[in-house]
Structure formats: C-alpha cells, structure tokens
Enzyme design. Structure first.
Site, PDB file in Angstrom:
ATOM      1  N   ASP A  34      85.729 -13.835 -32.135  1.00 52.03           N
ATOM      2  CA  ASP A  34      84.438 -14.129 -32.756  1.00 52.03           C
ATOM      3  C   ASP A  34      84.556 -15.332 -33.690  1.00 52.03           C
ATOM      4  OD1 ASP A  34      83.602 -11.973 -31.428  1.00 52.03           O
ATOM      5  OD2 ASP A  34      83.038 -10.771 -33.187  1.00 52.03           O
ATOM      6  N   GLU A  36      86.619 -17.893 -33.495  1.00 53.16           N
ATOM      7  CA  GLU A  36      86.656 -19.161 -32.765  1.00 53.16           C
ATOM      8  C   GLU A  36      85.267 -19.513 -32.243  1.00 53.16           C
ATOM      9  OE1 GLU A  36      90.865 -19.363 -30.529  1.00 53.16           O
ATOM     10  OE2 GLU A  36      89.857 -17.442 -30.402  1.00 53.16           O
ATOM     11  N   TYR A  37      84.578 -18.470 -31.800  1.00 51.38           N
ATOM     12  CA  TYR A  37      83.204 -18.673 -31.326  1.00 51.38           C
ATOM     13  C   TYR A  37      82.348 -19.250 -32.447  1.00 51.38           C
ATOM     14  CZ  TYR A  37      78.563 -17.547 -29.487  1.00 51.38           C
ATOM     15  OH  TYR A  37      77.267 -17.621 -29.052  1.00 51.38           O
ATOM     16  N   ASP A  38      82.490 -18.659 -33.630  1.00 54.98           N
ATOM     17  CA  ASP A  38      81.710 -19.125 -34.778  1.00 54.98           C
ATOM     18  C   ASP A  38      81.985 -20.589 -35.093  1.00 54.98           C
ATOM     19  OD1 ASP A  38      80.830 -16.612 -34.946  1.00 54.98           O
ATOM     20  OD2 ASP A  38      82.075 -16.032 -36.655  1.00 54.98           O
ATOM     21  N   LEU A  84      57.283  -2.073  -3.826  1.00 58.26           N
ATOM     22  CA  LEU A  84      58.065  -1.461  -2.749  1.00 58.26           C
ATOM     23  C   LEU A  84      57.433  -0.146  -2.326  1.00 58.26           C
ATOM     24  CD1 LEU A  84      61.747  -1.653  -4.054  1.00 58.26           C
ATOM     25  CD2 LEU A  84      60.821  -2.884  -2.101  1.00 58.26           C
ATOM     26  N   LYS A 117      67.953   0.966  -8.105  1.00 54.95           N
ATOM     27  CA  LYS A 117      66.584   0.614  -8.514  1.00 54.95           C
ATOM     28  C   LYS A 117      66.479   0.932 -10.004  1.00 54.95           C
ATOM     29  CE  LYS A 117      61.750   1.401  -7.282  1.00 54.95           C
ATOM     30  NZ  LYS A 117      61.312   1.792  -8.631  1.00 54.95           N
ATOM     31  N   ASP A 119      65.246   1.357 -13.679  1.00 61.56           N
ATOM     32  CA  ASP A 119      63.964   1.759 -14.248  1.00 61.56           C
ATOM     33  C   ASP A 119      63.715   0.966 -15.525  1.00 61.56           C
ATOM     34  OD1 ASP A 119      61.645   3.111 -14.495  1.00 61.56           O
ATOM     35  OD2 ASP A 119      62.540   5.024 -15.072  1.00 61.56           O
ATOM     36  N   ARG A 138      55.469  -9.089 -14.952  1.00 63.81           N
ATOM     37  CA  ARG A 138      54.948  -9.015 -13.596  1.00 63.81           C
ATOM     38  C   ARG A 138      53.427  -9.115 -13.579  1.00 63.81           C
ATOM     39  NH1 ARG A 138      53.098  -5.157  -9.929  1.00 63.81           N
ATOM     40  NH2 ARG A 138      53.759  -5.599  -7.805  1.00 63.81           N
ATOM     41  N   GLU A 182      65.285  -7.290 -13.749  1.00 61.56           N
ATOM     42  CA  GLU A 182      64.784  -6.120 -14.460  1.00 61.56           C
ATOM     43  C   GLU A 182      65.391  -6.118 -15.860  1.00 61.56           C
ATOM     44  OE1 GLU A 182      62.809  -4.658 -12.347  1.00 61.56           O
ATOM     45  OE2 GLU A 182      62.384  -2.688 -13.182  1.00 61.56           O
ATOM     46  N   TYR A 234      67.986  -9.764  -9.281  1.00 62.52           N
ATOM     47  CA  TYR A 234      68.237  -9.372  -7.893  1.00 62.52           C
ATOM     48  C   TYR A 234      67.446 -10.136  -6.854  1.00 62.52           C
ATOM     49  CZ  TYR A 234      64.115  -6.665  -9.190  1.00 62.52           C
ATOM     50  OH  TYR A 234      62.886  -6.295  -9.672  1.00 62.52           O
ATOM     51  N   LYS A 299      67.485  -2.938   1.435  1.00 63.73           N
ATOM     52  CA  LYS A 299      66.872  -4.209   1.829  1.00 63.73           C
ATOM     53  C   LYS A 299      67.502  -4.698   3.125  1.00 63.73           C
ATOM     54  CE  LYS A 299      66.140  -5.385  -3.004  1.00 63.73           C
ATOM     55  NZ  LYS A 299      66.425  -6.242  -4.152  1.00 63.73           N
ATOM     56  N   CYS A 420      69.237  25.887 -46.360  1.00 64.24           N
ATOM     57  CA  CYS A 420      69.418  26.280 -47.757  1.00 64.24           C
ATOM     58  C   CYS A 420      68.163  26.850 -48.413  1.00 64.24           C
ATOM     59  CB  CYS A 420      69.925  25.098 -48.573  1.00 64.24           C
ATOM     60  SG  CYS A 420      68.669  23.816 -48.755  1.00 64.24           S
ATOM     61  N   CYS A 435      65.849  17.329 -46.346  1.00 65.75           N
ATOM     62  CA  CYS A 435      66.327  18.289 -47.326  1.00 65.75           C
ATOM     63  C   CYS A 435      67.105  17.460 -48.340  1.00 65.75           C
ATOM     64  CB  CYS A 435      67.260  19.312 -46.677  1.00 65.75           C
ATOM     65  SG  CYS A 435      68.078  20.311 -47.927  1.00 65.75           S
ATOM     66  N   CYS A 440      72.973  21.921 -50.322  1.00 69.47           N
ATOM     67  CA  CYS A 440      72.630  22.519 -49.024  1.00 69.47           C
ATOM     68  C   CYS A 440      73.904  22.675 -48.191  1.00 69.47           C
ATOM     69  CB  CYS A 440      71.634  21.622 -48.303  1.00 69.47           C
ATOM     70  SG  CYS A 440      71.346  22.121 -46.602  1.00 69.47           S
TER      71      CYS A 440
HETATM   72  S1  IVH Z   1      63.161  -5.358  -4.933  1.00 69.68           S
HETATM   73  C1  IVH Z   1      60.262  -7.508  -2.529  1.00 69.68           C
HETATM   74  N1  IVH Z   1      65.297  -4.538  -6.203  1.00 69.68           N
HETATM   75  O1  IVH Z   1      61.394  -1.460  -8.657  1.00 69.68           O
HETATM   76  C2  IVH Z   1      61.151  -7.077  -3.615  1.00 69.68           C
HETATM   77  N2  IVH Z   1      63.174  -3.955  -7.088  1.00 69.68           N
HETATM   78  O2  IVH Z   1      58.405  -1.676  -6.749  1.00 69.68           O
HETATM   79  C3  IVH Z   1      60.637  -5.889  -4.318  1.00 69.68           C
HETATM   80  N3  IVH Z   1      63.299  -2.682  -9.168  1.00 69.68           N
HETATM   81  O3  IVH Z   1      59.076  -2.555 -10.434  1.00 69.68           O
HETATM   82  C4  IVH Z   1      61.490  -5.439  -5.410  1.00 69.68           C
HETATM   83  N4  IVH Z   1      65.481  -2.625  -9.320  1.00 69.68           N
HETATM   84  O4  IVH Z   1      60.957  -4.346 -10.538  1.00 69.68           O
HETATM   85  C5  IVH Z   1      63.963  -4.544  -6.179  1.00 69.68           C
HETATM   86  N5  IVH Z   1      67.278  -3.911  -7.222  1.00 69.68           N
HETATM   87  C6  IVH Z   1      65.944  -3.921  -7.200  1.00 69.68           C
HETATM   88  C7  IVH Z   1      65.163  -3.308  -8.195  1.00 69.68           C
HETATM   89  C8  IVH Z   1      63.781  -3.336  -8.102  1.00 69.68           C
HETATM   90  C9  IVH Z   1      64.353  -2.264  -9.884  1.00 69.68           C
HETATM   91  C10 IVH Z   1      61.893  -2.408  -9.538  1.00 69.68           C
HETATM   92  C11 IVH Z   1      60.971  -3.564  -9.402  1.00 69.68           C
HETATM   93  C12 IVH Z   1      59.631  -2.892  -9.209  1.00 69.68           C
HETATM   94  C13 IVH Z   1      60.000  -1.645  -8.499  1.00 69.68           C
HETATM   95  C14 IVH Z   1      59.728  -1.765  -7.023  1.00 69.68           C
END
Ligand code: IVH
Length: 679
Positions: A34, A36-38, A84, A117, A119, A138, A182, A234, A299, A420, A435, A440
C-alpha cells in the site's frame, strides 16, 4: 507550459496505477505494498496539481468527487439491452434446445457457454478510444439513466482499457466499445457493512441487491463510493472499429484481457447434455459463490448463430436462464426474540418452525430492527417468507398476509433489556434501541473485555476466558470488582496456580496508574473512544468534574457533537454507573491531572504530507498521533479534503473514512504511519 519528461512520467504513473488497481481489485493479487502504491499516487497527484490542464477523466485520481446531480440524464443504448427467457429445470432447458434446433440445424452441433446469473444490477459501460466515458442503468432496455459519476467510484471498473497494453496483441481495440455487466455486493462485504452499521446504531440493509441498487442511484457519488460495490462483465453490446471475437467464450477471454473483471466460473461445453449435467451439479455449490446468483445462463457460443436465431419480445432465442430452485421458503414464525450486542444494541430475530432452504436447516432468521417488524406488520404466528443466500444470515422478507387465521399476535418491542431487565433507550437519529446498563450480564463480559483492553486500562494477561471465569464465579459483577479481587478468590479458580494469581493481581494493581483519558475510554460510554476520551481528559481534571458537566459544556469542546455530549451526560446520570464510579473511587482508581505528553522523536520523514486522524487508535490518543506526525514534519488537519494525503484510521472511523474513500484519499493504520515516519 510544456514539459515532455514530466508529461511522460505522468503517463507512466497513470499506467502503473491502473495496473495496480487492476491487480488489487480485479485479480485480488497486488504486487506492491500500500505504501508503494501511495507513493505512486502522491507523485501523480503532485504532477496534476502543478499541471491541472493535464488532468483527464481517466486519471486514477479522478475516481470520485463529481458534484451530486439533481437527477440523472437519459442515455439511449446503442443496441437493445435484452433480457432472458427462463427455464426451470433440465426438461425446460431441453425444450428450449429443441425449439431452437428446429429453427436452425446448426444448433445441433453448437457449443454452449454456462455462466452464473448474478443477482445484481445491469450496467452498460461505454469506452471511447479505451477511456471510460459513460455508464448507464438498463432502464427499459432502450433508454437508461446516466450514472457515470457513480460508476467511476467502483474500483473494479477500469477507467482505461486495455489495463495492460502488452496483453492485447491479437485484436485492435474498437474506437467505441460498449460492454454490459452486473454490479453487485459480495456476501462478505454486505455482512461487514451491516455489522458496522449495527454497531453504530444505524439502520442495516435488507439484502445485497437492494443495497447495490440504492447505491447506484445515489445523486451524490460520495455515497456510492462508500458502498462496497463491485462488478463482473459478460457481454459486448456494441463496438465500432477494431475486431472482436465472434464467440461468447472468446469474448469473455477478450474482456478479461482488456482488464475487465470476468467470472472464472464460466465453462464451455460441446453439447447441451454436458451443460445440463454441469448445471445440475451447481445446485449444491451455488452457496459457495461469494455473491447472490439466482441461476445460470446458457448461451450458444457462436454469436453469429445466436443472432440469426433472433429475439422474441426482449428475449434472445440464443440464450436461456436456467433458474435455481428458490432460496426462499415460507414457514411459521414461532417467536420473536432479542439479542443484546456488544454496544448494547438490541436486535430482534425470528425463531422459526425449522425449514430447509437450499439443503440447510434454518431455525433462526434476522428481523433487522424493530421498525422493520412494525413496517411490515410481522406478527407472531404468521407464515413468513424467509430467504437464505450463500453466507448471508437468513432473513425474513415479510409475512404472507393471506395465510392469516386470526390467531396471530402483533409484536411489541421490549421496554426492558431481555438480559438485565433495565429500561431500554433510544437515541435521536438512530433506529436502534439500546440497553445502556453497564452491569447487564449480556454486556458485562464485553464491557470488562473492553475495560482491560490495550487502549483502555491495559491489564495484561486478563483475556476473555479469564474474564468469563471471573464473571461466572460471581467474583466480578462490574468493572470495579476487578480492584477488590483477592489472592484466595483467584486460587479457588480452575487453572490458577500461585504465580498466575499473583501476576494477574499485580497487573490489575499496575492499571491503577493509568491516566484519566484511559479510564474514560475504559468506561465504554457510547460514542467515546480514545480520541474523545483524550479531549475530555484535557478539559476535566477528574471524573468528579466530568460527571457534573452539562450537555452544553461538553458540546463546546471541539470534536464533540450533540449526540455524544448527550450520551456522556446520560451515562453519568444512570444509578448503576454511579455505583460503579463510587466503587472505583473507593478502590483508589481515580486518576487526576493532565495527560502525559507524548515522547517526541523527530525527523523530516513526513515533510509535505497532510494527515487526518480518525477513530480509536490502539497506541496513540489523537493528540499523541498529532504530535507524532508533527514531530516528523507532517501536517495534521481536522477534516478530510482533496488536500489530505492520508487518513490515519483506527477502530470505528465513521464518516471521515467514507469521505476519504469518496475522495480517493489513502487510508492507513497506525502501524503504517509509524513505518512511514521511521523510513
Ligand atoms: S446475458 C442477451 N449473462 O440476468 C443477453 N445476463 O434477464 C442477456 N444477468 O438482468 C443477458 N448475469 O443483467 C446474462 N452472466 C449473465 C448474467 C446476466 C446476470 C442478468 C441480466 C438481466 C438478467 C437476464
């Protein structure tokens, strides 16, 4: 004025720093310290300060600091940000495969890429000649919101690509490259964030996804910067010029080579059955992922073939989301109980009819805070929706109101501490109930542990296990009891041979000599760490004067706000605390007089650097740290700004840390400070 060598050095520094960021935030494999980075960052800052005209938006110094926006501008995506279709289970996945195979026979021989996928929140990142110029949400898939300033604060997002120019020989970088990824928060970071908030009595977040969503849509990028957001990329949404690979697998590799964070959990398969077998094996390992994933995406690897298959509504035919079985289940809420934390914070939790979620038996879940229970109208006896994701503590989402039978009981928060029986208290501006009783039992162990700790009374050899032993044996009912322990009391305890008892007694006796600031720290008053304690000790000659201080007197001291002032007054007003104080005084633990002046070594090692000190340091009071820095030529100021070079942060650093992060100010600990001064 032109200065080619300096200009060259600037470019070199930026390149190096970008690479170190990448190694640190994307690869998790830093190659420099860190410190050296600084040094690199400071050198860059100095050059940019001399030549503001050279500052460009992709400079690593420009990660944060844009002013808050009124609202977000709209951004039209260069291509639709598609969604999707879902498939639940292997059969629906096979059905998808059959459908697309009938449309195009090439699908028969296609390869498939499987990715988690995540979230999180979709973001669309625009690079113009390798520089990150715009980032958007989006939105409706056609038009999103411009959240560029917020995204710049996410260190995993490269501000310039390729991060390592030598890694990209095969392809030319497109003049315009737009990628999709994401944004999310890992389980670990989420838990840590909530722990910090809970300790500060602030509202905790409900889940990682909502927290990330809220952080991205902040009007003040400084707030975004203080949330632990990260990202995985991705997809290439759009490119102009250059050549990019035409397969999904190739693009993941390409994006990785450019320096984007890309999942290492993606796999490629030669046929759909292999892919399905792999996904089914994922079921159990899903909880191992460090973030929430609600499924995997399959895919078709050949993106020309995938594009030829077309789109239904907003769902491309060439990919499908294989959804994991829900990590949410319903069960009965049998009871609501309350935990008492280290600082006395009361946290409600649910006792559930045992239920399995993702292969794990769940019997308890967090209910966050009392406002949450009231807001969601959660009643004892309700059927509730419970979620468990990865390592995150299972939490209640809410009641299933339709399932009520009429026998459910509304919940009333406790008016007294469950451990307590003392009345609980609430502080303005905080959601938590506390508390505040020093005796306690739930807090006693933690209290004593704090009292004897290094920055407080520093009683060597009195570890948590002995503290427990003393409390369980009834020898210690409050911290003052330590000073009336007798040799024969200790000898009666298991594991206490003569020497150990004598050593402990002499360590306790030794602690009577600690100065007033240490004793104030040791009392564990909410909001009073070592720094505030040292300020108080400078203003009051002993606890006799301090306990007579009024809120206004205390607030007049620099660095003490209304909440802390009130908390101090309240602490001294409590009868039990008064008893403890009387016992300490009777035992002769009643230091008076001014704070001892720090020994001052001196050098010029910190010449030209500006520091801010925050939080509780183990080996310094704030005053001592200040004197130490000054003695080595450094400057100390009270608040973090762009001119600050280092924030020296101890425990419970609070808002200065957030501000430092937002401004890109380096944060160091006291050990690093010592090292710098000694260099
Ligand atoms: S592909 C045509 N890949 O999942 C490409 N989506 O409806 C369509 N998501 O909210 C998306 N990880 O943001 C793809 N590895 C991943 C993903 C991913 C998360 C989310 C995307 C969207 C929902 C798909």
């Amino acid at each position: 004025m032109d200065n080619p060598p300096l200009r060259q050095r600037l470019e070199e520094l930026r390149r190096e720093i970008h690479q170190h960021n990448y190694r640190y935030y994307v690869l998790n494999a830093p190659t420099i310290s860190d410190l050296e980075y600084d040094r690199l960052m400071n050198e860059l800052k100095r050059i940019e300060a001399e030549h503001p005209e050279w500052i460009t938006p992709d400079s690593p110094t420009q990660r944060a600091g844009a002013p808050p926006s009124e609202k977000f501008a709209k951004v039209r995506h260069p291509a639709p940000i598609l969604s999707l279709a879902n498939a639940f289970g292997a059969d629906e996945t096979r059905a998808w495969f059959e459908r697309v195979r009938k449309l195009d026979e090439r699908v028969e021989r296609a390869q498939f890429v499987v990715e988690p996928k995540i979230d999180g929140l979709t973001v669309v990142l625009h690079y113009r000649r390798g520089v990150f110029v715009r980032g958007a949400t989006r939105g409706d898939g056609e038009v999103g919101e411009d959240i560029t300033a917020n995204l710049r604060t996410i260190k995993a997002i490269p501000l310039r690509i390729p991060v390592d120019p030598s890694s990209l020989s095969t392809f030319d970088l497109p003049a315009t490259l737009v990628v999709r990824g994401e944004v999310f928060i890992t389980h670990k970071d989420f838990e840590a964030l909530n722990r910090r908030l809970a300790e500060a009595g602030e509202r905790t977040y409900l889940n990682p996804r909502n927290t990330a969503a809220g952080a991205l849509r902040q009007l003040d990028p400084g707030v975004t910067a203080s949330r632990p957001l990260t990202l995985l990329v991705y997809e290439i949404v759009h490119h102009e010029g250059g050549v990019v690979p035409s397969s999904q697998w190739g693009r993941l590799e390409y994006l990785r080579a450019l320096g984007f964070p890309v999942t290492d959990a993606a796999r490629r398969f030669d046929d759909i059955e292999e892919a399905i077998a792999y996904i089914e094996s994922w079921g159990e390992r899903r909880a191992d992922l460090p973030y929430d994933a609600d499924g995997v995406v399959i895919k078709i690897d050949d993106l020309n073939l995938a594009a030829d298959l077309g789109v239904v509504g907003k769902d491309p035919r060439g990919a499908v989301a294989f959804k994991f079985p829900a990590q949410e289940v319903t069960t009965r809420l049998l009871d609501i109980r309350v935990n008492v934390g280290r600082t006395g914070v009361l946290t409600p939790y649910a006792v559930l009819e045992p239920v399995e979620i993702g292969g794990v038996k769940v019997e308890r879940a967090t209910l966050h805070n009392f406002d949450f229970i009231a807001g969601k109208d959660i009643r004892i006896g309700d059927r509730v929706l419970v979620k468990r994701a990865g390592e995150v503590i299972p939490y209640i989402i809410g009641p299933i109101v339709e399932a009520r039978s009429g026998g459910e009981r509304p919940y009333d928060p406790p008016e007294v501490c469950p451990a307590c029986g003392e009345p609980v208290e609430h502080f303005e501006g905080e959601v938590a109930w506390y508390c505040v009783n020093a005796a306690c039992p739930a807090q006693l162990i933690r209290n004593v542990e704090h009292f004897v700790s290094r920055g407080a009374m520093d009683i060597v050899g009195l570890g948590i296990n002995i503290v427990r032993q003393l409390i369980e044996a009834g020898l210690v009912g409050d911290v003052a009891d330590l000073y009336t322990l007798k040799r024969e009391d200790l000898l009666a305890l298991e594991g206490f041979a003569g020497k150990k008892a004598d050593n402990l007694l002499s360590a306790i006796a030794d602690s009577r000599k600690r100065p007033l600031n240490r004793l104030i720290t040791a009392l564990g008053i909410r909001g009073v760490g070592e720094v505030v304690a040292a300020d108080l000790a400078r203003h009051y000659p002993s606890l006799d004067e301090l306990r007579r201080a009024a809120v206004e007197d205390l607030q007049a001291i620099e660095g003490i706000g209304p909440n802390v002032a009130q908390s101090i007054v309240d602490w001294f007003a409590r009868p039990r605390n008064q008893q403890v104080l009387a016992k300490l005084k009777a035992a002769g633990v009643w230091p008076t007089g001014p704070l001892p002046v720090a020994r001052r070594p001196s050098s010029a090692a910190l010449n030209g650097l500006t520091f801010v000190v925050t939080g509780t340091l183990a080996g310094f009071t704030r005053q001592e740290a200040k004197e130490f820095i000054q003695a080595h030529g450094g400057k100390v100021t009270g608040s973090v700004s762009r001119k600050t070079d280092y924030l020296v942060a101890g425990e419970n650093p609070g808002s200065k840390l957030e501000k430092a992060r937002a401004l890109g100010v380096r944060v160091i600990g006291e050990d690093e400070l010592r090292k710098m001064a000694e260099n």
